[in-house]
Design a protein around this motif. Sequence first.
Motif, PDB file in Angstrom:
ATOM      1  N   LEU A 288       0.901  -1.333  -0.052  1.00 28.09           N
ATOM      2  CA  LEU A 288       0.041   0.046   0.143  1.00 28.09           C
ATOM      3  C   LEU A 288       0.735   1.102   0.160  1.00 28.09           C
ATOM      4  N   ASP A 289       0.350   2.370  -0.455  1.00 26.94           N
ATOM      5  CA  ASP A 289       1.000   3.684  -0.642  1.00 26.94           C
ATOM      6  C   ASP A 289       0.476   4.517   0.609  1.00 26.94           C
ATOM      7  N   ASP A 290       1.125   5.458   1.067  1.00 22.51           N
ATOM      8  CA  ASP A 290       0.835   6.312   2.045  1.00 22.51           C
ATOM      9  C   ASP A 290      -0.673   6.624   2.156  1.00 22.51           C
ATOM     10  N   ALA A 291      -1.347   6.776   1.127  1.00 18.01           N
ATOM     11  CA  ALA A 291      -2.677   7.137   1.343  1.00 18.01           C
ATOM     12  C   ALA A 291      -3.548   5.947   1.767  1.00 18.01           C
ATOM     13  N   GLY A 292      -3.052   4.716   1.016  1.00 18.81           N
ATOM     14  CA  GLY A 292      -3.686   3.565   1.709  1.00 18.81           C
ATOM     15  C   GLY A 292      -3.508   3.363   3.279  1.00 18.81           C
ATOM     16  N   LEU A 293      -2.423   3.496   3.609  1.00 20.47           N
ATOM     17  CA  LEU A 293      -1.928   3.238   5.079  1.00 20.47           C
ATOM     18  C   LEU A 293      -2.670   4.170   6.025  1.00 20.47           C
ATOM     19  N   SER A 294      -2.705   5.616   5.459  1.00 19.57           N
ATOM     20  CA  SER A 294      -3.411   6.541   6.453  1.00 19.57           C
ATOM     21  C   SER A 294      -4.780   6.305   6.497  1.00 19.57           C
ATOM     22  N   LEU A 295      -5.475   5.847   5.327  1.00 20.25           N
ATOM     23  CA  LEU A 295      -6.899   5.255   5.496  1.00 20.25           C
ATOM     24  C   LEU A 295      -6.948   4.193   6.694  1.00 20.25           C
ATOM     25  N   ILE A 296      -6.235   3.322   6.559  1.00 16.63           N
ATOM     26  CA  ILE A 296      -6.482   2.107   7.520  1.00 16.63           C
ATOM     27  C   ILE A 296      -5.975   2.819   9.046  1.00 16.63           C
ATOM     28  N   GLU A 297      -5.112   3.646   9.148  1.00 13.74           N
ATOM     29  CA  GLU A 297      -4.941   4.377  10.546  1.00 13.74           C
ATOM     30  C   GLU A 297      -6.252   5.051  10.971  1.00 13.74           C
ATOM     31  N   GLU A 298      -6.843   5.817   9.970  1.00 15.42           N
ATOM     32  CA  GLU A 298      -7.978   6.512  10.253  1.00 15.42           C
ATOM     33  C   GLU A 298      -8.884   5.550  10.804  1.00 15.42           C
ATOM     34  N   ASN A 299      -9.078   4.544  10.132  1.00 17.35           N
ATOM     35  CA  ASN A 299     -10.108   3.800  10.483  1.00 17.35           C
ATOM     36  C   ASN A 299     -10.019   2.960  11.946  1.00 17.35           C
ATOM     37  N   ALA A 300      -8.812   2.829  12.266  1.00 17.61           N
ATOM     38  CA  ALA A 300      -8.541   2.203  13.315  1.00 17.61           C
ATOM     39  C   ALA A 300      -8.814   3.214  14.645  1.00 17.61           C
ATOM     40  N   ASP A 301      -8.477   4.492  14.448  1.00 18.56           N
ATOM     41  CA  ASP A 301      -8.878   5.381  15.219  1.00 18.56           C
ATOM     42  C   ASP A 301     -10.483   5.635  15.314  1.00 18.56           C
ATOM     43  N   THR A 302     -11.088   5.403  14.453  1.00 14.99           N
ATOM     44  CA  THR A 302     -12.711   5.513  14.383  1.00 14.99           C
ATOM     45  C   THR A 302     -12.999   4.269  15.316  1.00 14.99           C
ATOM     46  N   ILE A 303     -12.548   3.092  14.908  1.00 13.30           N
ATOM     47  CA  ILE A 303     -12.800   2.021  15.745  1.00 13.30           C
ATOM     48  C   ILE A 303     -12.552   2.279  17.241  1.00 13.30           C
ATOM     49  N   LEU A 304     -11.485   3.057  17.597  1.00 12.07           N
ATOM     50  CA  LEU A 304     -11.253   3.151  18.964  1.00 12.07           C
ATOM     51  C   LEU A 304     -12.192   4.320  19.704  1.00 12.07           C
ATOM     52  N   GLU A 305     -12.372   5.142  18.869  1.00 14.33           N
ATOM     53  CA  GLU A 305     -13.198   6.179  19.208  1.00 14.33           C
ATOM     54  C   GLU A 305     -14.588   6.041  19.372  1.00 14.33           C
ATOM     55  N   GLU A 306     -15.202   5.468  18.089  1.00 15.30           N
ATOM     56  CA  GLU A 306     -16.768   5.165  18.200  1.00 15.30           C
ATOM     57  C   GLU A 306     -17.117   4.131  18.822  1.00 15.30           C
ATOM     58  N   ILE A 307     -16.447   2.806  18.472  1.00 11.80           N
ATOM     59  CA  ILE A 307     -16.715   1.502  18.844  1.00 11.80           C
ATOM     60  C   ILE A 307     -16.253   1.206  20.330  1.00 11.80           C
ATOM     61  N   GLY A 308     -14.856   1.344  20.396  1.00 11.37           N
ATOM     62  CA  GLY A 308     -14.322   0.928  21.570  1.00 11.37           C
ATOM     63  C   GLY A 308     -13.745  -0.473  21.800  1.00 11.37           C
ATOM     64  N   ILE A 309     -13.115  -0.651  22.894  1.00 13.58           N
ATOM     65  CA  ILE A 309     -12.473  -1.939  22.953  1.00 13.58           C
ATOM     66  C   ILE A 309     -13.117  -2.427  24.489  1.00 13.58           C
ATOM     67  N   ASP A 310     -13.368  -3.592  24.638  1.00 10.27           N
ATOM     68  CA  ASP A 310     -13.778  -4.286  26.210  1.00 10.27           C
ATOM     69  C   ASP A 310     -12.546  -4.682  26.961  1.00 10.27           C
ATOM     70  N   PHE A 311     -12.452  -4.029  27.986  1.00 10.02           N
ATOM     71  CA  PHE A 311     -11.441  -4.629  28.887  1.00 10.02           C
ATOM     72  C   PHE A 311     -12.184  -5.176  30.097  1.00 10.02           C
ATOM     73  N   ARG A 312     -12.111  -6.369  30.377  1.00 14.10           N
ATOM     74  CA  ARG A 312     -12.973  -7.611  30.721  1.00 14.10           C
ATOM     75  C   ARG A 312     -12.599  -7.608  32.275  1.00 14.10           C
ATOM     76  N   ASP A 313     -13.432  -7.764  33.206  1.00 15.72           N
ATOM     77  CA  ASP A 313     -13.248  -8.131  34.685  1.00 15.72           C
ATOM     78  C   ASP A 313     -11.896  -7.841  35.066  1.00 15.72           C
ATOM     79  N   ASP A 314     -11.696  -6.482  35.176  1.00 16.82           N
ATOM     80  CA  ASP A 314     -10.300  -5.780  35.600  1.00 16.82           C
ATOM     81  C   ASP A 314     -10.641  -4.534  35.681  1.00 16.82           C
ATOM     82  N   GLU A 315     -11.094  -4.063  36.850  1.00 16.16           N
ATOM     83  CA  GLU A 315     -11.320  -2.865  37.285  1.00 16.16           C
ATOM     84  C   GLU A 315     -10.079  -1.830  37.437  1.00 16.16           C
ATOM     85  N   GLU A 316      -8.851  -2.416  37.592  1.00 15.77           N
ATOM     86  CA  GLU A 316      -7.836  -1.585  37.646  1.00 15.77           C
ATOM     87  C   GLU A 316      -7.595  -0.881  36.355  1.00 15.77           C
TER      88      GLU A 316
END
Lengths: 518, 518
Positions: free
Chosen positions: A41-69
């Motif tokens: 992939l070229d820079d534009a393609g890689l940036s697109l995937i990085e943008e999508n990763a940030d969208t996943i983190l921001e909009e959808i989020g990640i579950d951290f299970r059974d660990d209050e700390e």
Amino acid sequence: MDSPTTRRRTRTAGGARRAGKGTAAPTAPYATRRIPYFEVLDDAGLSLIEENADTILEEIGIDFRDDEEALQIWRDAGADVEGERVRMPRGLCRRLIQDSAPRQFTQHARNPARNVEIGGPNTVYVPAYGCPFVHDIDRGRRYGTLEDFQNFVKLAYLSPSLHHSGGTICEPVDLPVNKRHFDMIYSHMKYSDKCFMGSVTHPDRAEDTVEMAKILFGERWVDPDTGKPRTCVINLINANSPMTFDDTMLGAAKVYARANQACIVTPFILAGAMSPVTVAGTAAQTLAEAMAGMAFIQLVNPGAPVVLGSFASSMSMQSGAPTFGTPEPALVLYVMANLARRLGVPFRSGGSFTASKLPDAQAASESANTLLPTTLGGVNFALHSAGWLEGGLAMGYEKFIMDADQTGMMQTLLKGVDLSENGQAMDAIREVGPGKHFLGCTHTQANFKDAFYLSPITDNNSFEQWDADGRLDMAQRANARWKKLLAEYEAPPLDPAIDEALLDYMATRKAAFPDSNI
Amino acid sequence: MDSPTTRRRTRTAGGARRAGKGTAAPTAPYATRRIPYFEVLDDAGLSLIEENADTILEEIGIDFRDDEEALQIWRDAGADVEGERVRMPRGLCRRLIQDSAPRQFTQHARNPARNVEIGGPNTVYVPAYGCPFVHDIDRGRRYGTLEDFQNFVKLAYLSPSLHHSGGTICEPVDLPVNKRHFDMIYSHMKYSDKCFMGSVTHPDRAEDTVEMAKILFGERWVDPDTGKPRTCVINLINANSPMTFDDTMLGAAKVYARANQACIVTPFILAGAMSPVTVAGTAAQTLAEAMAGMAFIQLVNPGAPVVLGSFASSMSMQSGAPTFGTPEPALVLYVMANLARRLGVPFRSGGSFTASKLPDAQAASESANTLLPTTLGGVNFALHSAGWLEGGLAMGYEKFIMDADQTGMMQTLLKGVDLSENGQAMDAIREVGPGKHFLGCTHTQANFKDAFYLSPITDNNSFEQWDADGRLDMAQRANARWKKLLAEYEAPPLDPAIDEALLDYMATRKAAFPDSNI
């Protein structure tokens, strides 16, 4: 890059053959590339995937299970925590990683000559990990035992093209689940002097790993310059894809991070089940999950070494079974390697994958179609490089030998083209001239021995010679080789006081709680 | 580039499966890459090798043997001719090639839908060539016959990932040497509608090839726009390395060049015997020899299509036997592909090489280690892509099936990463979310069928299912597949008048001179 010429001289066919003598050859501790990366992939393609990763983190989020700390750590870092769901503002994870995670780090071995550099232009080839079964062509497939485990530690020790002893090479199913980590860690320490991986199946087992490493390394454990522990253990922290980390993995990660030991954060993805069926979708999700895990570790202990891991298989549309050595996972690997370089962290992926149950042509082609991308794409920590069969369910003796041959070839490939006067060989062409042959010319005589990679197990003889030799196939020749290597094996010397201290620690700890298979 | 989207849609697992129905699937006629080239040298390194090639041509020269006409052609072009030694002023060959040789050309098939574009971003995968023996796991190794030859023409016709019928797939040893070319050419014409290669073992046999092609193509033989013959045959003109062309090859080259048919000029090099043992030396010599041959063809008929060929093996330091699938020939391939692009001519190299006598793990790994570089390096005409065993001495039935599967994978790889909205799959990630699975989501349902390359011969099932299915290895599954394909084969229709004319031509010519095995 430290002087590659010296280190590389031993990484030849001659070096490979010298490995058969019972002790590990004085070989290069890791490979350093002199060829470019293959990037799809070229820079534009890689940036697109990085943008999508940030969208996943921001909009959808990640579950951290059974660990209050863990959730409190994220709240304190400015993430939006709702129940166990953590949503990270755009750029937060990347910034946390880039602020403190090392681009490259040293994993220390008990023999300092076998320290490995993880990251940058370096590749460390590592045996397969986590197989409940073992396979050889004499006995077929069966559950792994401690003896099998130790055999593979010995074979990895004797393989000049494998730089690492690995971790849970095969499960020693003859030992109780809650205590087998002691014997696995001890076996790596006792029967090899290469780097190894720690236990991650419970935080207590991670603590045991750290304690045993402290005994093994003694006063080398702490770096006098920094006052911090040296990184002597590397560990496999898998995400429960999609977008979930569980308390077991988080617990182990915290233990290792606080001890300054390295964590490989790997979204384990059978595409189509744990991620979308597309390369770009799988890459964005992998990046999001891995960044979340690595950023978490930087929050736990800024500067603790982390590795971005990617494991992605394709899937059979007929049966839903994972498939390996196919083009789509290779594309994921090339993309993820590139994304890791842009993020500035070491990268783990690839190896020698196959779904085959045998060390046959399927195993060989699927493995080659994984190992070449591993090498060309720029994987730094190539887990699963030797032994994998049956989608990781079985560790194969013959497969191990075949794969270790292939990792040797990869290291010749990484050296690239010699453009020195001797490499150009114009004198040879002048000396020989049209219509003659080069076999006896001065240049050939001077260079012949080390000119070409020589496999210890391929047959290049005439049909007639091969016939006279018994018409063996590759698996049969590999069978003879692992038996020879094990018969000649000699353990690297270990200080008896350290050995005794390790055995004492294990005995005390094993007596402290009952056996269990959980 | 013409619209690759349309052509690519059929190049899927589905397409591969449709090939089992007796007629060739309506598949893509050739592959067009959407991924970058992998290159191992920078401009300075490539220029150095080009300089050395010019030094070879200028100082050492090339022998053109037993062909006074060729020497006169070179004298007229300004070369220094001394006996049979031709020394070319620096830059002469490059200029002759760049002045008139096409960068890319169409080879016409009798079915125009199967025309192939040779050069540019395109790759044409072609069966192996020149094997005296054939091999299958039922009967073992034996001399090839016309029946074997025709079987492989049929299998190539039925393989959607092979774009070409090839040439001397195996030697039909049951026919006299001086007449077997008739039956080989006729078999390609009769049992396939894909492009094929002509005879090069005698100028008369090249003439016969051209005459039969004229009959086959009829009024399509001449392009009405240019008034010149269309390129309907491609031919393998090997140099007698080092730095020698003989009269047989020169004679065939002149016949084809004057008829505007394509010549692949290939230095055939077992490095260490026909060239120096180094990559850079082998590359410089290969470039010099290939440029001399291609420039000669441009002198014979400016504009006649030429292809820069490179065949390089490594060598066993133990026995002197050629070795395949090793890293050094892969490096030669990457360098030569780059040099061909700089010269501006199509490139032939690689394939699926192995020294193994069996379709075993050795065959598979050596072939993969050749075919992936073939694909990533940017080979345009990938001769020897299917069937090769035993260093080219044997054509394997199972190996052919295994290799054709691999060329299918390569074509998925060449498509690269889909970055469309559907490829990014963010909707799928949003729909599923943390901790769920993607199997049933809308995006997976819409994309599942074509998402992943599906091999017709790998086994991805559970151990238990594989056990119940008879514990077959890859070669055994390939064995079942070639038998099924041949059983279901149906010949593509051929105009009976053309068929009769071809048979008449052959009968007349065969009667004109006695059988001979020279």
